[in-house]
Design a protein around this motif. Structure first.
Motif, PDB file in Angstrom:
ATOM      1  N   LYS A   1      20.814  17.923 -77.623  1.00  0.00           N
ATOM      2  CA  LYS A   1      20.181  17.911 -78.944  1.00  0.00           C
ATOM      3  C   LYS A   1      20.572  19.159 -79.733  1.00  0.00           C
ATOM      4  CE  LYS A   1      16.036  15.368 -77.501  1.00  0.00           C
ATOM      5  NZ  LYS A   1      14.553  15.476 -77.338  1.00  0.00           N
ATOM      6  N   ALA A   4      24.130  18.783 -80.960  1.00  0.00           N
ATOM      7  CA  ALA A   4      24.217  17.829 -82.064  1.00  0.00           C
ATOM      8  C   ALA A   4      23.780  18.477 -83.374  1.00  0.00           C
ATOM      9  CB  ALA A   4      23.357  16.606 -81.765  1.00  0.00           C
ATOM     10  N   THR A   5      22.738  19.295 -83.310  1.00  0.00           N
ATOM     11  CA  THR A   5      22.267  19.997 -84.506  1.00  0.00           C
ATOM     12  C   THR A   5      23.325  20.960 -85.024  1.00  0.00           C
ATOM     13  OG1 THR A   5      19.989  19.850 -83.685  1.00  0.00           O
ATOM     14  CG2 THR A   5      20.425  21.463 -85.420  1.00  0.00           C
ATOM     15  N   ALA A  18      17.631  15.806 -84.513  1.00  0.00           N
ATOM     16  CA  ALA A  18      18.036  15.378 -83.170  1.00  0.00           C
ATOM     17  C   ALA A  18      16.782  15.025 -82.374  1.00  0.00           C
ATOM     18  CB  ALA A  18      18.828  16.478 -82.481  1.00  0.00           C
TER      19      ALA A  18
END
Length: 305
Positions: A1, A4-5, A18
């Protein structure tokens, strides 16, 4: 996560979150799932493999496939319930069952010589299951070659010493000179000079790459054992559904078996591992490692018939 951010910020995606829902959909879309980390392959130093290749190749070239053996031991928690299941909702598990046997397996490179249950190590000096009608029985009476015991049911140097001496005497009786491939476990280093068995110790942290038993043979053996355990549990579940739970006890006992049944199933599971499976695992591990290139550039396994 978190990653992804970071990516979203780098490429200028606004209002990205995320969330757990996003993470689950991302995993499904790209076939990504949580997997348990296991094995030793990550600890292997590939550089050392290349350094030791010539020495390993030189020893193996001196023997035919039928005279090259591999021995390894594996722990078997014979009464443990499965760690995974299929369900629509969360499923509460049971306390781990720590009953175990250490099983020593021995096979040669053509898969035609499997020493059935050559070595077994348990907790009990003389398990109750060996006693029948007050008659003194040994493990050999049930078809097992060698049974030892200690408090941990672990392989020890003294136990391996007995195994190696017996194997050496057996090869001497057959007038055979053989090569025995072993991992570098300290318990395999014993003060015994064999006459008909030459030992080849694999480099540290390479068993997952080079040892045939660790390259799929033990996995196949355990799969056959689990098949028997699950078949028995399935029968018990049928009895519970038919209202006969009082005959089998609590449901968390459906995977319970005594040591005698475990040893019988171990013998049958090992006999179920085919010669073809053994041959393929040898080809995919140690023989693949020492393969040569012929004049036309195609691969061939040396001394494999």
């Amino acid at each position: 996560k978190t990653k992804a951010t970071i990516f979203a910020e780098r490429i200028g995606v606004k209002n990205f979150s995320a969330s757990q829902g996003w993470m689950e959909k991302f995993g499904k879309r790209h076939c990504i799932k949580m997997n348990r980390i296991h094995g030793e392959a990550g600890s292997t130093d590939i550089e050392s493999l290349q350094i030791d290749k010539a020495a390993i190749k030189e020893k193996i070239e001196g023997y035919s496939a039928c005279d090259i053996y591999n021995f390894d031991e594996t722990a078997l928690f014979y009464a443990a319930p499965p760690r995974t299941t299929i369900s629509h909702q969360k499923f509460s598990g049971w306390k781990d069952n720590k009953k175990r046997l250490t099983v020593g397996l021995l096979c040669n490179a053509d898969g035609m010589d499997k020493w059935s249950n050559v070595l077994m190590i348990g907790h009990a000096r003389r398990p109750n299951c060996f006693n029948k009608n007050n008659k003194k029985q040994e493990a050999s009476d049930h078809g097992f070659s060698m049974y030892h015991y200690n408090s941990n049911a672990w392989m020890t140097r003294s136990i391996f010493h007995v195994f190696l001496r017996c194997f050496d005497h057996a090869m001497k009786a057959q007038k055979r000179k053989v090569l025995l491939i072993l991992d570098n476990f300290s318990g395999h280093i014993v003060d015994y000079t064999s006459t008909n068995v030459e030992l080849l110790f694999l480099p540290p942290n390479t068993t997952s790459h080079l040892q045939p038993l660790d390259g799929g043979i033990i996995r196949a053996f355990k799969a056959y054992f689990k098949r028997k355990q699950y078949a028995k549990a399935y029968q018990y579940i049928g009895m519970i559904q038919n209202g006969n739970q009082d005959k089998i006890g609590p449901i968390d006992k459906i995977f319970e078996i005594d040591q005698l049944w475990a040893m019988k199933w171990i013998r049958e599971a090992w006999e179920s591992v085919s010669a073809k499976t053994i041959e393929n695992c040898w080809n995919a591990t140690i023989f693949h490692f020492i393969e040569d290139k012929d004049s036309e550039g195609s691969s061939k396994i040396i001394y494999w018939s």
